[in-house]
Design an enzyme around this catalytic site. Structure first.
Site, PDB file in Angstrom:
ATOM      1  N   ASN A   7       1.543  -3.783  -3.691  1.00  0.00           N
ATOM      2  CA  ASN A   7       0.965  -2.807  -2.760  1.00  0.00           C
ATOM      3  C   ASN A   7       1.305  -1.434  -3.328  1.00  0.00           C
ATOM      4  O   ASN A   7       2.416  -0.940  -3.161  1.00  0.00           O
ATOM      5  CB  ASN A   7       1.597  -3.032  -1.382  1.00  0.00           C
ATOM      6  N   ARG A  99      -2.900  -5.580  -2.572  1.00  0.00           N
ATOM      7  CA  ARG A  99      -3.378  -5.033  -1.308  1.00  0.00           C
ATOM      8  C   ARG A  99      -4.238  -3.817  -1.636  1.00  0.00           C
ATOM      9  O   ARG A  99      -3.764  -2.877  -2.269  1.00  0.00           O
ATOM     10  CB  ARG A  99      -2.190  -4.600  -0.451  1.00  0.00           C
ATOM     11  N   HIS A 189      -5.598  -2.391   8.578  1.00  0.00           N
ATOM     12  CA  HIS A 189      -4.622  -3.405   9.020  1.00  0.00           C
ATOM     13  C   HIS A 189      -5.287  -4.775   9.177  1.00  0.00           C
ATOM     14  O   HIS A 189      -4.793  -5.638   9.898  1.00  0.00           O
ATOM     15  CB  HIS A 189      -4.000  -3.061  10.400  1.00  0.00           C
ATOM     16  N   ARG A 250       0.508  10.201  13.143  1.00  0.00           N
ATOM     17  CA  ARG A 250      -0.934  10.443  13.298  1.00  0.00           C
ATOM     18  C   ARG A 250      -1.292  10.545  14.782  1.00  0.00           C
ATOM     19  O   ARG A 250      -0.736   9.832  15.612  1.00  0.00           O
ATOM     20  CB  ARG A 250      -1.752   9.300  12.690  1.00  0.00           C
ATOM     21  N   GLU A 396       1.701  -9.795   6.114  1.00  0.00           N
ATOM     22  CA  GLU A 396       0.497  -9.496   5.338  1.00  0.00           C
ATOM     23  C   GLU A 396       0.610 -10.044   3.914  1.00  0.00           C
ATOM     24  O   GLU A 396      -0.367 -10.533   3.349  1.00  0.00           O
ATOM     25  CB  GLU A 396       0.273  -7.977   5.297  1.00  0.00           C
TER      26      GLU A 396
END
Ligand code: ADP
Length: 413
Positions: A7, A99, A189, A250, A396
């Protein structure tokens, strides 16, 4: 099959080594051999490594770019020092799973990487200018290191949400903006939402098309997904990960006119406002303290901090609104699933999100709720609750490893 999962971000490379195979997948017996993070790539990198069952090791080393970081990982994993019994040489790594953040409309599932796929990823750079270039660098670094013959697979954050119907993915903008630039909701996601939906149906012994749930990924980034008949039919993140729930830094949903208003008042460019909305808003912005939910809960508990409480309240309220919206969008659901660092660990947040939702048929068993922390999976609703509420830790990387193994085996058939 030993799979390296990468990733790659602009200055951080996260990795895992997972041993998996079709039989292991069926038995849920895949093994996490090792994991690690390399931060501050480009300077004196901070390296954290952990082999299964052993203590974490920390060190630093100058690593000038992503390629140097990937080289470091492969050298470490195959050296006797790491002590990973399954990997004695670099040849014992049989595939790499990446990823990839943005797959646009082109990638609706995980794919074996070819030159054409890399060109496709390059075409998506416009949509994720910060993320996709780093992902591509990770792919070219792994190709240079392992050779073109080693299978590599791209697994996309956006792919699971490609089943959204057009009334859910289109914004109410002039249609030509979609036609010209593909401005639409993509959602992110996806690997996490897909993984917990899969675990849910395993736990309930039901088929994919019987899966009707709302999944809540609450971590540093947060998103909700409405999953009907096993498919994502709506999700809270949009063209970028900025939309939707309140997150660590965020803002989530916002009146778009605020951007120009702030730009004028503060003398900022629109790009600078966007950075503010991504990096200085959310829990951090409201509390003025931290983006870390654990710290906010402690501030509230120990110092009775008003703005910490407000940040947590706004966060939970936004999640509640999405639950209501998605129950309407889906014509009801069977369960809500919490995942991500906050969703998996914070019984306080879960309790506050689910408070006063009994009209919708959601009632927690607070004792069960408090017990489901630190990776414990299971039901936290009471026996009378019309909707079941689950905590399911996400994984994940495991899904990336399994997709990688499947893609490689399909190709060799
Ligand atoms: P990412 O989205 O980067 O993968 P994580 O899923 O690890 O992040 O989630 C990080 C968030 O989870 C942080 O806000 C952290 O405070 C929160 N978190 C982790 N453990 C707890 C806990 N026990 N209680 C409350 N929040 C927690």
């Amino acid at each position: 099959m030993n799979i390296l999962i990468l990733n790659c971000g602009s200055s951080t490379v996260k990795f895992q080594l997972i041993a998996t195979h079709l039989e292991l997948i069926e038995q849920n017996a895949d093994r996490h051999l090792a994991r690690g993070t390399i931060e501050r790539v480009g300077g004196e990198a901070v390296i954290t490594l952990q082999v299964e069952g052993q203590k974490e090791q920390r060190s630093t080393s100058p690593l000038r770019d992503i390629r140097a970081a990937v080289d470091f990982i492969a050298r470490w994993a195959s050296s006797p020092d790491s002590g990973i019994a399954e990997i004695k040489s670099i040849g014992d790594i049989q595939a790499v799973g990446h990823r990839v953040v943005h797959g646009g409309e082109r990638f609706t599932r995980s794919v074996l990487i070819t030159d054409e796929v890399i060109r496709g990823l390059e075409e998506c750079i416009d949509l994720a200018p910060l993320h996709n270039p780093a992902n591509i660098k990770g792919i070219t670094a792994a190709r240079a290191l392992f050779g073109e013959g080693l299978p590599q697979v791209a697994v996309f954050d956006t792919a699971f949400h490609q089943t959204l119907p057009d009334h859910a993915f289109l914004y109410a903008l002039p249609y030509q903006l979609y036609r010209r630039y593909r401005v639409r909701r993509y959602g992110f996601h996806g690997t996490s939402h897909r993984y917990v939906a899969y675990r849910y149906r395993q736990l309930r012994h039901i088929a994919r098309d019987q899966t009707n749930i709302i999944t809540l990924h609450l971590g540093n980034g947060c998103s909700a997904a409405a999953i009907r008949n096993g498919n994502s039919i709506d999700t809270s993140m949009g063209l970028t990960p900025l939309e939707g729930l309140v997150m660590g830094t965020r803002c989530g949903d916002l009146d778009p006119a605020i951007i120009d208003f702030i730009a004028t008042k503060e003398g900022l460019s629109s790009g600078e406002v966007e950075t503010l909305l991504n990096k200085q808003a959310g829990l951090l912005g409201i509390s003025g303290l931290t983006s870390d939910m654990r710290e906010l809960l402690a501030e509230e508990r120990e110092e009775n901090d008003r703005r910490a409480r407000l940040a947590i309240e706004i966060f939970c309220y936004r999640v509640r609104k999405y639950i209501g919206a998605y129950l309407a969008a889906m014509n009801g659901a069977d369960a809500i699933v919490f995942t991500g660092g906050i969703g998996e660990n914070s019984w306080e947040v879960r309790s506050r999100v689910c408070k006063d939702l009994q009209w919708l048929g959601i009632e927690l068993d607070e004792e069960r709720n408090r017990m489901h922390v630190d990776g414990r999976e299971g039901v936290i609703s009471n026996n009378g609750s019309r909707l079941a509420v689950y905590v399911i830790p996400t994984d994940e990387e495991l899904l990336i490893a399994r997709d990688t193994a499947r893609s490689v085996l399909e190709k060799s058939k």
